[in-house]
Scaffold this motif. Sequence first.
Motif, PDB file in Angstrom:
ATOM      1  N   ASN A 117      -6.531  37.321  41.416  1.00 25.47           N
ATOM      2  CA  ASN A 117      -6.097  37.848  40.115  1.00 25.47           C
ATOM      3  C   ASN A 117      -7.316  38.065  39.231  1.00 25.47           C
ATOM      4  OD1 ASN A 117      -6.816  35.337  38.996  1.00 25.47           O
ATOM      5  ND2 ASN A 117      -4.725  34.556  39.092  1.00 25.47           N
ATOM      6  N   ALA A 118      -7.123  38.169  37.931  1.00 27.47           N
ATOM      7  CA  ALA A 118      -8.226  38.514  37.047  1.00 27.47           C
ATOM      8  C   ALA A 118      -8.818  37.304  36.345  1.00 27.47           C
ATOM      9  CB  ALA A 118      -7.749  39.503  35.989  1.00 27.47           C
ATOM     10  N   SER A 281     -15.013  39.038  40.228  1.00 28.66           N
ATOM     11  CA  SER A 281     -14.668  39.009  41.647  1.00 28.66           C
ATOM     12  C   SER A 281     -14.783  40.406  42.241  1.00 28.66           C
ATOM     13  CB  SER A 281     -13.232  38.504  41.827  1.00 28.66           C
ATOM     14  OG  SER A 281     -12.695  38.932  43.060  1.00 28.66           O
ATOM     15  N   TYR A 284     -11.395  41.788  43.412  1.00 29.11           N
ATOM     16  CA  TYR A 284     -10.611  42.267  42.277  1.00 29.11           C
ATOM     17  C   TYR A 284     -11.125  43.627  41.819  1.00 29.11           C
ATOM     18  CZ  TYR A 284      -8.775  42.643  37.529  1.00 29.11           C
ATOM     19  OH  TYR A 284      -8.167  43.093  36.385  1.00 29.11           O
ATOM     20  N   ARG A 287      -9.966  46.432  44.077  1.00 35.44           N
ATOM     21  CA  ARG A 287      -8.553  46.740  43.844  1.00 35.44           C
ATOM     22  C   ARG A 287      -8.373  47.606  42.595  1.00 35.44           C
ATOM     23  NH1 ARG A 287      -7.791  41.365  45.354  1.00 35.44           N
ATOM     24  NH2 ARG A 287      -7.429  40.660  43.224  1.00 35.44           N
ATOM     25  N   GLN A 288      -9.114  47.280  41.540  1.00 35.06           N
ATOM     26  CA  GLN A 288      -8.967  48.045  40.308  1.00 35.06           C
ATOM     27  C   GLN A 288      -9.490  49.471  40.480  1.00 35.06           C
ATOM     28  OE1 GLN A 288      -6.935  46.415  38.266  1.00 35.06           O
ATOM     29  NE2 GLN A 288      -7.245  44.952  39.925  1.00 35.06           N
TER      30      GLN A 288
END
Length: 329
Positions: A117-118, A281, A284, A287-288
Amino acid sequence: MRMALAAMAVMGMAASGVSIAQSQPPAPPSAAPTSFPAWAYPWAPDFKAAPDDGVPRHVPDSTASFTITQERNLFFVPDWHPNDHPPMPDVVAHGRMPDVRACGSCHRAEGTGGPENASLAGLPAAYIIQQIADYKSGARKFAGPQRSPSVVMTAIAKASNDEEIKAAAAYFSSLKPKSNITVVQTDIVPVTQLARVFYTLVKDGGTEPIGQRIVEVPEDAAQFEHRDTRSQFIAYVPKGSIERGEKLVTTGGAGVTTPCAICHGPDLKGVATIPGIAGRSPSYLVRQLYDFQQHARAGSAGALMAPVVEKLTHDDMISLAAYVSSRKP
């Protein structure tokens, strides 16, 4: 290529708990421009966590103790180091039943988050508030599989009221981001395994080629499973990634993208309401980038990022994330 699966499912771990994995699913397909980078969206929905044995757990440099049941409770935050941060507002520490889980249960007491997650520490309050609004409206979605962190986050956003959102945003924006990721360039990586949405090392599992992916794992899986905000991570990236990423970040790579400093600042630590990205990360970040490219993140940030990510290949995303994550937050 063997790839197994591993550690805790924070935003989804809490939902069903976490323990070191037991099974190995088929290896994910190689990433290609027309498919999502499967390694960045780890997801094993049938993972079964070991039951709580009732024994209180401990982490280094803390006198606190919590049971596995407490650590898996989405309306409770294991606060191992209360002197490391200001008092948490109620929505961060406890949430509100039945739908508003405690923000800190997944993002941790100090907003450190994890690869699943963030990290929220130090993000502008206005940016956090806007992201929750985007989750509520459906403007912020996910291009990969509907993993538990995405589903839970969307449900929490829709159930939260303005007062709770403002309190959480003010708290997390007041925290200083932690430097907790070491980026290592290599051709060979330890074999990993997954517990629902997160990779960790397989003990005595040997090694394998890294291929075109990032392998991000906690240095101490048990410590991270216990949601210790002082947990450290290693991100293995293909050799040459940091150097290639630096060129993309600083020059745009001859028209491939836009230099990141134009919006995120010369040190990549953010400007005004634009978030800092340094030291985040890399899983992360990839993914973004992919979510933006696929227009799954279609809010105001999506409108700004769409032309920036339009031409990026998966290798470009890996390189960008490798370099950005290697910087100090």
